[in-house]
Design a protein around this motif. Structure first.
Motif, PDB file in Angstrom:
ATOM      1  N   PHE A   1      24.190  10.113   9.827  1.00  0.00           N
ATOM      2  CA  PHE A   1      22.767  10.507   9.731  1.00  0.00           C
ATOM      3  C   PHE A   1      22.032   9.082   8.881  1.00  0.00           C
ATOM      4  CE2 PHE A   1      24.641  14.512  10.260  1.00  0.00           C
ATOM      5  CZ  PHE A   1      23.701  15.014  11.032  1.00  0.00           C
ATOM      6  N   VAL A   2      22.783   8.056   8.820  1.00  0.00           N
ATOM      7  CA  VAL A   2      22.186   6.934   8.206  1.00  0.00           C
ATOM      8  C   VAL A   2      22.264   5.627   8.963  1.00  0.00           C
ATOM      9  CG1 VAL A   2      22.302   8.020   5.821  1.00  0.00           C
ATOM     10  CG2 VAL A   2      24.288   6.331   6.845  1.00  0.00           C
ATOM     11  N   PRO A   3      21.693   4.652   8.809  1.00  0.00           N
ATOM     12  CA  PRO A   3      21.813   3.410   9.477  1.00  0.00           C
ATOM     13  C   PRO A   3      23.291   2.916   9.215  1.00  0.00           C
ATOM     14  CG  PRO A   3      19.667   3.227   8.524  1.00  0.00           C
ATOM     15  CD  PRO A   3      20.311   4.518   7.854  1.00  0.00           C
ATOM     16  N   LEU A   4      23.736   2.069  10.101  1.00  0.00           N
ATOM     17  CA  LEU A   4      25.129   1.535   9.735  1.00  0.00           C
ATOM     18  C   LEU A   4      25.336   0.555   8.603  1.00  0.00           C
ATOM     19  CD1 LEU A   4      27.988   0.802  11.067  1.00  0.00           C
ATOM     20  CD2 LEU A   4      26.710  -0.972  12.481  1.00  0.00           C
ATOM     21  N   ALA A   5      24.290  -0.051   8.208  1.00  0.00           N
ATOM     22  CA  ALA A   5      24.124  -0.691   7.118  1.00  0.00           C
ATOM     23  C   ALA A   5      24.368   0.425   5.574  1.00  0.00           C
ATOM     24  CB  ALA A   5      22.809  -1.250   6.493  1.00  0.00           C
ATOM     25  N   ALA A   6      23.779   1.785   5.606  1.00  0.00           N
ATOM     26  CA  ALA A   6      24.250   2.523   4.680  1.00  0.00           C
ATOM     27  C   ALA A   6      25.541   3.050   4.673  1.00  0.00           C
ATOM     28  CB  ALA A   6      23.224   3.764   4.801  1.00  0.00           C
ATOM     29  N   GLY A   7      26.103   3.251   5.972  1.00  0.00           N
ATOM     30  CA  GLY A   7      27.261   3.603   6.189  1.00  0.00           C
ATOM     31  C   GLY A   7      28.521   2.369   5.679  1.00  0.00           C
ATOM     32  N   LEU A   8      28.194   1.218   6.006  1.00  0.00           N
ATOM     33  CA  LEU A   8      28.993   0.225   5.169  1.00  0.00           C
ATOM     34  C   LEU A   8      29.008   0.197   3.699  1.00  0.00           C
ATOM     35  CD1 LEU A   8      30.617  -2.356   5.574  1.00  0.00           C
ATOM     36  CD2 LEU A   8      28.548  -3.629   5.643  1.00  0.00           C
ATOM     37  N   TYR A   9      27.904   0.674   3.120  1.00  0.00           N
ATOM     38  CA  TYR A   9      27.502   0.833   1.523  1.00  0.00           C
ATOM     39  C   TYR A   9      28.600   1.923   1.043  1.00  0.00           C
ATOM     40  CZ  TYR A   9      25.777   2.995  -2.319  1.00  0.00           C
ATOM     41  OH  TYR A   9      25.682   3.846  -3.818  1.00  0.00           O
ATOM     42  N   LEU A  10      28.390   3.053   1.875  1.00  0.00           N
ATOM     43  CA  LEU A  10      29.403   3.987   1.529  1.00  0.00           C
ATOM     44  C   LEU A  10      30.789   3.727   1.523  1.00  0.00           C
ATOM     45  CD1 LEU A  10      27.608   7.075   3.377  1.00  0.00           C
ATOM     46  CD2 LEU A  10      27.641   6.702   1.029  1.00  0.00           C
ATOM     47  N   LEU A  11      31.090   3.090   2.502  1.00  0.00           N
ATOM     48  CA  LEU A  11      32.628   2.623   2.539  1.00  0.00           C
ATOM     49  C   LEU A  11      33.130   1.601   1.463  1.00  0.00           C
ATOM     50  CD1 LEU A  11      35.213   2.201   4.036  1.00  0.00           C
ATOM     51  CD2 LEU A  11      34.172   0.439   5.366  1.00  0.00           C
ATOM     52  N   THR A  12      32.046   0.835   1.242  1.00  0.00           N
ATOM     53  CA  THR A  12      32.343  -0.140  -0.112  1.00  0.00           C
ATOM     54  C   THR A  12      32.416   0.642  -1.401  1.00  0.00           C
ATOM     55  OG1 THR A  12      31.172  -1.749   1.193  1.00  0.00           O
ATOM     56  CG2 THR A  12      31.658  -2.320  -0.985  1.00  0.00           C
ATOM     57  N   THR A  13      31.334   1.500  -1.535  1.00  0.00           N
ATOM     58  CA  THR A  13      31.388   2.121  -2.993  1.00  0.00           C
ATOM     59  C   THR A  13      32.362   3.148  -3.087  1.00  0.00           C
ATOM     60  OG1 THR A  13      29.764   2.967  -4.318  1.00  0.00           O
ATOM     61  CG2 THR A  13      29.827   3.792  -2.185  1.00  0.00           C
ATOM     62  N   THR A  14      32.693   3.884  -2.209  1.00  0.00           N
ATOM     63  CA  THR A  14      33.820   4.800  -2.001  1.00  0.00           C
ATOM     64  C   THR A  14      35.251   4.222  -2.442  1.00  0.00           C
ATOM     65  OG1 THR A  14      34.148   5.250   0.268  1.00  0.00           O
ATOM     66  CG2 THR A  14      32.531   6.781  -0.754  1.00  0.00           C
ATOM     67  N   THR A  15      35.420   3.044  -1.653  1.00  0.00           N
ATOM     68  CA  THR A  15      36.761   2.290  -1.893  1.00  0.00           C
ATOM     69  C   THR A  15      36.879   2.008  -3.402  1.00  0.00           C
ATOM     70  OG1 THR A  15      36.613   1.583   0.560  1.00  0.00           O
ATOM     71  CG2 THR A  15      38.143   0.069  -1.175  1.00  0.00           C
ATOM     72  N   TRP A  16      35.677   1.400  -3.655  1.00  0.00           N
ATOM     73  CA  TRP A  16      35.431   1.142  -5.328  1.00  0.00           C
ATOM     74  C   TRP A  16      36.089   2.346  -6.081  1.00  0.00           C
ATOM     75  CZ3 TRP A  16      33.877  -3.498  -7.712  1.00  0.00           C
ATOM     76  CH2 TRP A  16      34.005  -3.737  -9.263  1.00  0.00           C
ATOM     77  N   THR A  17      35.361   3.418  -5.898  1.00  0.00           N
ATOM     78  CA  THR A  17      35.466   4.554  -6.666  1.00  0.00           C
ATOM     79  C   THR A  17      37.018   4.978  -6.702  1.00  0.00           C
ATOM     80  OG1 THR A  17      33.388   5.348  -6.369  1.00  0.00           O
ATOM     81  CG2 THR A  17      35.072   6.885  -7.067  1.00  0.00           C
ATOM     82  N   VAL A  18      37.414   4.926  -5.581  1.00  0.00           N
ATOM     83  CA  VAL A  18      39.330   5.076  -5.564  1.00  0.00           C
ATOM     84  C   VAL A  18      40.034   4.447  -6.185  1.00  0.00           C
ATOM     85  CG1 VAL A  18      41.326   5.604  -4.045  1.00  0.00           C
ATOM     86  CG2 VAL A  18      38.988   6.435  -3.118  1.00  0.00           C
ATOM     87  N   VAL A  19      39.776   3.052  -6.406  1.00  0.00           N
ATOM     88  CA  VAL A  19      40.375   1.936  -6.850  1.00  0.00           C
ATOM     89  C   VAL A  19      40.123   2.251  -8.453  1.00  0.00           C
ATOM     90  CG1 VAL A  19      41.003  -0.472  -7.286  1.00  0.00           C
ATOM     91  CG2 VAL A  19      40.555   0.318  -4.907  1.00  0.00           C
ATOM     92  N   GLU A  20      38.866   2.205  -8.754  1.00  0.00           N
ATOM     93  CA  GLU A  20      38.423   2.503 -10.075  1.00  0.00           C
ATOM     94  C   GLU A  20      39.294   3.486 -10.839  1.00  0.00           C
ATOM     95  OE1 GLU A  20      34.379   1.453 -11.998  1.00  0.00           O
ATOM     96  OE2 GLU A  20      34.441   3.743 -10.991  1.00  0.00           O
ATOM     97  N   ARG A  21      39.196   4.604 -10.118  1.00  0.00           N
ATOM     98  CA  ARG A  21      39.775   5.777 -10.723  1.00  0.00           C
ATOM     99  C   ARG A  21      41.214   5.609 -10.960  1.00  0.00           C
ATOM    100  NH1 ARG A  21      36.377  10.999  -7.825  1.00  0.00           N
ATOM    101  NH2 ARG A  21      34.452  10.351  -9.019  1.00  0.00           N
ATOM    102  N   SER A  22      41.856   5.207  -9.880  1.00  0.00           N
ATOM    103  CA  SER A  22      43.332   4.767 -10.005  1.00  0.00           C
ATOM    104  C   SER A  22      43.529   4.237 -11.217  1.00  0.00           C
ATOM    105  CB  SER A  22      43.870   4.192  -8.795  1.00  0.00           C
ATOM    106  OG  SER A  22      43.512   4.935  -7.775  1.00  0.00           O
ATOM    107  N   ILE A  23      42.846   2.960 -11.683  1.00  0.00           N
ATOM    108  CA  ILE A  23      42.964   2.201 -12.907  1.00  0.00           C
ATOM    109  C   ILE A  23      42.681   2.910 -14.086  1.00  0.00           C
ATOM    110  CG2 ILE A  23      42.280  -0.027 -13.933  1.00  0.00           C
ATOM    111  CD1 ILE A  23      41.791  -1.090 -11.137  1.00  0.00           C
ATOM    112  N   LEU A  24      41.412   3.310 -14.137  1.00  0.00           N
ATOM    113  CA  LEU A  24      41.227   4.284 -15.347  1.00  0.00           C
ATOM    114  C   LEU A  24      42.026   5.334 -15.610  1.00  0.00           C
ATOM    115  CD1 LEU A  24      37.152   4.195 -14.968  1.00  0.00           C
ATOM    116  CD2 LEU A  24      38.643   2.712 -16.372  1.00  0.00           C
ATOM    117  N   GLN A  25      42.702   5.915 -14.792  1.00  0.00           N
ATOM    118  CA  GLN A  25      43.448   7.160 -15.158  1.00  0.00           C
ATOM    119  C   GLN A  25      45.085   6.979 -15.470  1.00  0.00           C
ATOM    120  OE1 GLN A  25      42.983   9.657 -11.355  1.00  0.00           O
ATOM    121  NE2 GLN A  25      40.659  10.174 -12.203  1.00  0.00           N
ATOM    122  N   ARG A  26      45.099   5.615 -15.506  1.00  0.00           N
ATOM    123  CA  ARG A  26      46.816   5.132 -15.886  1.00  0.00           C
ATOM    124  C   ARG A  26      47.003   5.296 -17.412  1.00  0.00           C
ATOM    125  NH1 ARG A  26      47.733  -0.322 -12.559  1.00  0.00           N
ATOM    126  NH2 ARG A  26      47.659   0.629 -10.482  1.00  0.00           N
TER     127      ARG A  26
END
Length: 225
Positions: free
Chosen positions: A200-225
């Motif tokens: 429901f959002v422009p492709l640009a916003a979808g690209l943002y979602l992909l970037t930020t959710t990828t960051w979140t997964v990697v970040e939590r993996s690092i912080l939870q070690r």
């Protein structure tokens, strides 16, 4: 849009177009897409201290789960007393039941700006140059079509699904034996909400979602070690 919101939109527009212009010699038609990724990474980098704080809050909250269960069982018939006891427990521990949502809330203005910038044909009194950017042949300003002659939306959907899978897997791994079936179901399904949002959002916003959710997964993996 209220007039007081036009200033941040215009400022973000000029900032992003300047970035697109500077990287265009290297990125070509992908300059706008690269600029979105770079801006998203910069925002997430600035939010790292908040993410660390949120992670500590989640860890503190996990330690409260047994106490919360005891309070729920003890005051099940007295909701007002239960709420007072939970509030007191949170105050004594220095955490809240909303720990972990701070980074998400802090990103909302940036997501709103991204949606606005790629949803309007005129920004800051001039023709919007950003929506002419493309990703795999699809304009960044278009919404997800049911049938598309470009692989951009399919690639985005697949990548969002992969990131959501790992996010859901990590969320399920953090649940203990006391987690209900509903809680486990939500942990499994909620990460895939990004797919619904991207539709429901422009492709640009979808690209943002992909970037930020990828960051979140990697970040939590690092912080939870």
């Amino acid at each position: 849009m209220p007039s007081f919101l036009e200033a941040p939109v215009a400022g973000a527009y000029h900032l992003l177009t300047s970035l697109v212009t500077s990287i265009h010699p290297f990125a070509g038609s992908y300059a706008a897409a690269v600029a979105i990724i770079l801006c998203t990474l910069l925002v997430r980098l600035c939010l790292v201290p908040l993410s660390v704080r949120a992670q500590r809050g989640l860890q503190a909250r996990a330690l409260l789960v047994p106490e919360l269960k005891k309070l729920t069982d003890k005051h099940r018939g007295n909701p007002e007393r239960l709420q007072r006891e939970i509030t007191k427990l949170q105050a004594d521990s220095g955490t809240t039941l909303f720990a972990g949502f701070l980074p998400l809330l802090a990103q909302m203005p940036f997501f709103w700006l991204m949606y606005t910038l790629f949803s309007r044909t005129v920004v800051a009194g001039e023709s919007n140059q950003l929506i002419s950017g493309t990703l795999l042949g699809a304009p960044l300003g278009v919404h997800w079509p049911i049938f598309a002659g470009t692989p951009a939306f399919l690639v985005l959907a697949v990548l969002l699904s992969v990131v959501a899978y790992f996010s859901a897997r990590r969320a399920l791994g953090q649940l203990d034996d006391s987690a209900t079936r509903l809680t486990r179901g939500l942990a499994r399904l909620l990460p895939f909400g990004t797919l619904l949002t991207a539709a429901f959002v422009p492709l640009a916003a979808g690209l943002y979602l992909l970037t930020t959710t990828t960051w979140t997964v990697v970040e939590r993996s690092i912080l939870q070690r």
